[in-house]
Scaffold this active site. Structure first.
Site, PDB file in Angstrom:
ATOM      1  N   LEU A 512     -30.182  41.952 122.755  1.00 56.50           N
ATOM      2  CA  LEU A 512     -30.932  41.531 121.579  1.00 56.50           C
ATOM      3  C   LEU A 512     -30.325  40.311 120.909  1.00 56.50           C
ATOM      4  O   LEU A 512     -31.032  39.522 120.287  1.00 56.50           O
ATOM      5  CB  LEU A 512     -30.997  42.675 120.555  1.00 56.50           C
ATOM      6  N   GLY A 513     -29.006  40.167 120.990  1.00 57.79           N
ATOM      7  CA  GLY A 513     -28.361  39.041 120.328  1.00 57.79           C
ATOM      8  C   GLY A 513     -26.882  38.977 120.645  1.00 57.79           C
ATOM      9  O   GLY A 513     -26.293  39.937 121.144  1.00 57.79           O
ATOM     10  N   VAL A 514     -26.277  37.815 120.346  1.00 50.67           N
ATOM     11  CA  VAL A 514     -24.863  37.575 120.607  1.00 50.67           C
ATOM     12  C   VAL A 514     -24.261  36.906 119.380  1.00 50.67           C
ATOM     13  O   VAL A 514     -24.897  36.053 118.760  1.00 50.67           O
ATOM     14  CB  VAL A 514     -24.663  36.680 121.847  1.00 50.67           C
ATOM     15  N   GLY A 515     -23.053  37.311 119.009  1.00 53.00           N
ATOM     16  CA  GLY A 515     -22.376  36.683 117.886  1.00 53.00           C
ATOM     17  C   GLY A 515     -20.875  36.705 118.079  1.00 53.00           C
ATOM     18  O   GLY A 515     -20.373  37.081 119.140  1.00 53.00           O
ATOM     19  N   GLY A 516     -20.155  36.279 117.027  1.00 59.10           N
ATOM     20  CA  GLY A 516     -18.706  36.258 117.113  1.00 59.10           C
ATOM     21  C   GLY A 516     -18.111  37.640 117.276  1.00 59.10           C
ATOM     22  O   GLY A 516     -17.027  37.802 117.831  1.00 59.10           O
ATOM     23  N   PHE A 517     -18.828  38.674 116.793  1.00 58.44           N
ATOM     24  CA  PHE A 517     -18.338  40.055 116.902  1.00 58.44           C
ATOM     25  C   PHE A 517     -18.500  40.592 118.314  1.00 58.44           C
ATOM     26  O   PHE A 517     -17.791  41.490 118.738  1.00 58.44           O
ATOM     27  CB  PHE A 517     -19.125  40.947 115.947  1.00 58.44           C
ATOM     28  N   VAL A 520     -25.254  42.641 121.045  1.00 55.92           N
ATOM     29  CA  VAL A 520     -26.115  43.713 120.548  1.00 55.92           C
ATOM     30  C   VAL A 520     -27.179  44.015 121.593  1.00 55.92           C
ATOM     31  O   VAL A 520     -27.864  43.102 122.075  1.00 55.92           O
ATOM     32  CB  VAL A 520     -26.790  43.330 119.215  1.00 55.92           C
ATOM     33  N   ASP A 630     -24.007  35.728 104.268  1.00 55.25           N
ATOM     34  CA  ASP A 630     -24.627  35.157 105.469  1.00 55.25           C
ATOM     35  C   ASP A 630     -26.123  35.471 105.471  1.00 55.25           C
ATOM     36  O   ASP A 630     -26.669  35.924 106.482  1.00 55.25           O
ATOM     37  CB  ASP A 630     -23.955  35.712 106.724  1.00 55.25           C
TER      38      ASP A 630
END
Length: 855
Positions: A512-517, A520, A630
């Site tokens: 679903l998504g990608v981030g610094g954490f 998902v 954010d």
């Protein structure tokens, strides 16, 4: 006398000859025009047809030539070689080492192929350069890609791979030797700060090469054929710089910095602080560079003090993202003079902020006598990943049909079969042992025996009387430590196998998504419940910090307009949180960038109101306010009924206490949404969220990104652009064309006024989220009853007849702690009683506004 003069002239001639001869002459210098029948001159260099070059071999099953018959210019983009199957160019290499590979693409229009929709993949024998690139989603007429690869054999092979039922094409290719000392093997990695070695074994892609304050430079201005772009469109605040120039001939190169490092025209221009000696000492000049957060980046910063009149007067700091890269930088001390070039290399270690930008900033040193800072040039190069790719996660072997290493394939099959049989037997034995050990360990950590230990969360959780700490047992076991968190109200404790089953072993198609954490995924539990699974990256310090923050926040917050936490998993040192699944995804995808039907105006207002309720609760619903930090359209998610919920609390921070006006903290957030006052002063208040929400409002109205560097300069930043139209009373001229004629002017006016107040330059002039919510619900009421209303002049409800107002009630601070009696799992079950009752007892129009603290 004559002999002596002749000798001096000879020495002068030799010195001049030596200075010219030191210019790098590349041993390999292939300039290839693909599909052309004659030599073509481009930017002062001659490109030779691929069919006529003696040291080049073209291997292809079927190729054709596309020609732009409408073009009157003799350009490298006038012809293209088109391949319907796997094809390769083989270049004979005279000198091993780093080489530039420059690829030129332009989708020539012709009746045979639709090159705009062609999917392009290009690989060397070791590295993936380009994977499934297409012009389909690009407005560019041509694309230029530059890569740097270390060639270790006598031949360089470039392979072009078409996708199924498609073709691949190329207009021109450059393969040019790179000076040996241009790119080092080691640079300083940031966060944490440590040497990063082994760069010579990696491939690079040039993402940005900027000439600060100067014009576009091409191969005609750069002896190595590089292109340097002007930096203006990447400045966070254009007015923050003052351009300074010097005579290029006055630049004094040294033995460590030569003209190959950067042309003198780069060092002869610079951006400096346009507001030197401003009131805030924390003022920085910042460049915002969109990047792929899945890669590391090699960052080279170029300096040359063409500003100072004397030595040791210019001292400043350099930041890359949030990290101090160089502190108290005194160029004249490092170079022993003025107008002497200097550069420094860094590696941005790991993923950058989840917003997908890399920032580079210069700002004055607090101890300096003069408040100023400068930069002359900047290069940002993407570094190949573990798959040896610069585009995605696929390796060369997985992209080339049949894979690589076909030699000895039969032998490998036989050996592989034998090894595989042995491995299977060993694997079965190991699995049996692990299962037995796991069951024993699980019994030993049962509730009756008081098992504890949590390997990645040594922090106090709200509502508990003691702090959870790591136990020595947690380091020895990779199995469940669920019991230690069972009473923390984090929800259900999932076994890792349950997570694997729910996400189909973290199937990339469910991403679903990608981030610094981390990443998902969409998941489905055994009972059919849809969930969102956030899997943290244990190697990311930023990811760990965001996870800790999110757990702190979610352990004390529950609201119908905040995304709910369902549970967690901490087996095998994993950092996994499970949330309710938001079926309609982020708000942004319903505005632009996805093929979804446009939202009607009333629906947009209701979504904005829902998000405002969530933020209003954060600011006022807990014993101490919480600042999201954010707020953006990707962090406002929509459920199956398009109800908005605020998500991603990884950057959230507790607000100021009663005796404070702000919280001093390092700047974090997403550029385009970032409060300029917070950015300048590093002082955080709830009004920073209000500013970001104002950007969201303009985004909802105009259906375009907060930042779009492709647009003209005055349109790049939506906040500045939309505010200019709003102040002229012409906001309807830039709103989404799908809304034209479908919005009540009175509702639009109230919406525009609300957004304008949110985007005020100073926080003290911005409304609270309670006031924002009041005005948005007013705008919705105007839209719903437009035929019976006159255009409003203020925020008063006197203009709306017949709206019942709920009685004033004291604010219930008990909402800051979730209901300990609720044990439900899901979006609102079990823990939503407080906010559900709250909405039910207020009027349909002004819900949540009756609390004194909300105004």
């Amino acid at each position: 006398m004559f002999t002596k003069s002749l000798f001096l002239l000879l020495l002068l001639f030799l010195s001049c000859y030596t200075s010219f001869s030191t210019l790098f002459n590349p041993p390999d210098n292939y300039l290839i025009s693909c599909g052309s029948s004659q030599n073509i001159t481009h930017q002062g260099r001659t490109f030779v047809p691929d069919s006529l070059h003696s040291s080049l071999v073209l291997k292809t099953g079927n190729s054709s030539i596309a020609t732009n018959s409408n073009s009157t210019t003799n350009s490298i983009y006038q012809t293209a070689r088109v391949f319907s199957g796997l094809a390769s160019y083989r270049f004979k290499i005279k000198s091993l080492g780093r080489h530039w590979i420059r690829l030129h693409f332009s989708p020539i229009k012709n009746s045979t192929w639709n090159l705009t929709s062609a999917s392009i993949s290009v690989v060397t024998e070791d590295f993936v350069l380009l994977n499934n690139f297409s012009f389909k989603n690009s407005n560019a007429s041509y694309i230029f890609k530059e890569y740097t690869v270390n060639v270790t054999s006598d031949f360089l092979i470039l392979t072009f791979i078409p996708s199924n039922d498609s073709v691949v094409f190329i207009n021109a290719i450059e393969v040019v030797s790179v000076p040996d000392n241009l790119i080092p093997d080691q640079a300083l990695a940031l966060n944490p700060s440590s040497p990063f070695t082994g760069l010579s074994q990696l491939a690079f892609e040039t993402v940005y090469r900027l000439n600060m304050g100067g014009p576009l430079l091409t191969s005609q201005n750069d002896t190595l054929g590089r292109q340097w772009d002007n930096d203006a469109e990447y400045l966070h605040v254009n007015s923050s710089v003052l351009v300074v120039t010097a005579n290029p001939s006055s630049i004094k190169y040294s033995s460590s910095v030569t003209q190959e490092t950067a042309p003198n025209m780069v060092y002869a221009t610079a951006d400096t602080m346009g507001e030197a000696n401003v009131a805030s000492p924390n003022f920085n000049v910042t460049w915002v560079l969109p990047v792929d957060p899945e890669f590391r980046y090699f960052v080279r910063v170029h300096f040359c003090d063409i500003v100072s009149q004397g030595l040791n007067s210019l001292v400043f700091n350099l930041y890359v993202n949030d990290d101090l890269a160089l502190g108290s930088l005194d160029l004249s001390t490092l170079t022993n003079g003025l107008k002497v070039p200097y550069f420094k290399d860094f590696v941005s270690n790991g993923s950058v902020e989840s917003s997908g930008v890399l920032t580079v900033s210069v700002g004055p040193d607090s101890q300096a006598d003069i408040t100023n800072a400068t930069m002359n040039g900047l290069e940002v190069l993407k570094i190949s990943n573990e798959a040896k790719s610069l585009s995605g996660v696929s390796s060369v072997k997985s992209l080339i049909p049949g894979g690589s290493g076909s030699k000895g394939k039969k032998k490998a099959v036989v050996i592989g079969s034998l090894v595989g049989a042995v491995a299977v037997v060993l694997l079965i034995a190991v699995c049996c042992y692990c299962c037995l050990a796991a069951s024993r360990k699980q019994r030993s950590t049962s509730p009756q025996e008081g098992g504890n230990g949590h390997p990645w969360l040594p922090l106090p959780l709200y509502g508990l009387s003691q702090t959870l700490t790591k136990s020595t047992a947690s380091h020895k076991s990779a199995t469940g430590s669920c019991i230690s968190l069972a009473s923390t109200h984090l929800g259900r404790c999932f076994m890792f196998q349950e997570i694997m089953d729910a996400t189909n072993k973290f199937d990339e198609s469910l991403l679903l998504g990608v981030g610094g954490f981390g990443r998902v995924y969409k998941g489905t539990l055994e009972d059919g419940t849809k969930v969102a699974v956030k899997r943290g990256n244990p190697r990311s310090e930023q990811g760990m910090a965001e996870f800790r923050t999110e757990i702190e926040m979610l352990s004390k917050l529950r609201h119908r307009h905040l995304v709910s936490l369902i549970g967690y998993c901490d087996e095998r040192s994993e950092m996994i949180l499970v949330y309710e699944y938001m079926a309609n995804g982020p708000l942004r995808s319903h505005l632009y960038g996805a093929d979804l039907p446009p939202l009607p105006w009333k629906q947009r207002l209701e979504i904005c109101i829902g998000a405002a309720r969530g933020l209003h609760y954060l600011h006022t619903g807990a014993s101490q306010s919480i600042i999201h930090r954010d707020v953006k359209t990707t962090n406002i998610l929509l459920d199956e009924n398009l109800v908005a919920k605020v998500a991603d609390f990884g950057l959230s921070k507790t607000g100021p206490s009663l005796d404070q006006t702000h919280v001093s903290t390092a700047v974090k957030g997403s550029f385009g949404y970032l409060d300029p006052e917070y950015f300048r002063r590093q002082q955080l208040t709830e009004k920073s969220d209000v500013y970001s929400f104002g950007v969201v409002l303009m985004e909802v109205l105009c259906c375009r990104p907060a930042l779009n560097p492709v647009l003209p300069r005055e349109q790049v930043n939506i906040a500045e652009w939309a505010m200019a139209w709003q102040k002229k009373g012409l906001l309807d001229q830039i709103m989404d064309s799908n809304l034209t004629g479908k919005v009540n002017p009175a509702s639009l006016k109230k919406f525009g006024e609300t957004a304008e107040k949110c985007l005020a330059e100073y926080g003290v002039d911005r409304p609270s989220m309670g006031d924002v919510l009041w005005n948005l619900e007013y705008a919705l009421q105007l839209e719903e009853t437009s035929s019976a209303l006159m255009e409003p002049d203020d925020n008063s409800t006197n203009h709306i007849p017949g709206i019942p107002m709920a009685p004033m009630e004291p604010f219930d601070n008990s909402m800051s702690i979730i209901d300990r009696g609720g044990g439900g799992v899901g979006g609102n079950s079990g823990t939503g009683t407080d906010d559900d009752a709250e909405d039910a007892t207020t009027s349909a129009v002004f819900s949540q506004l009756v609390h004194p603290r909300g105004r």
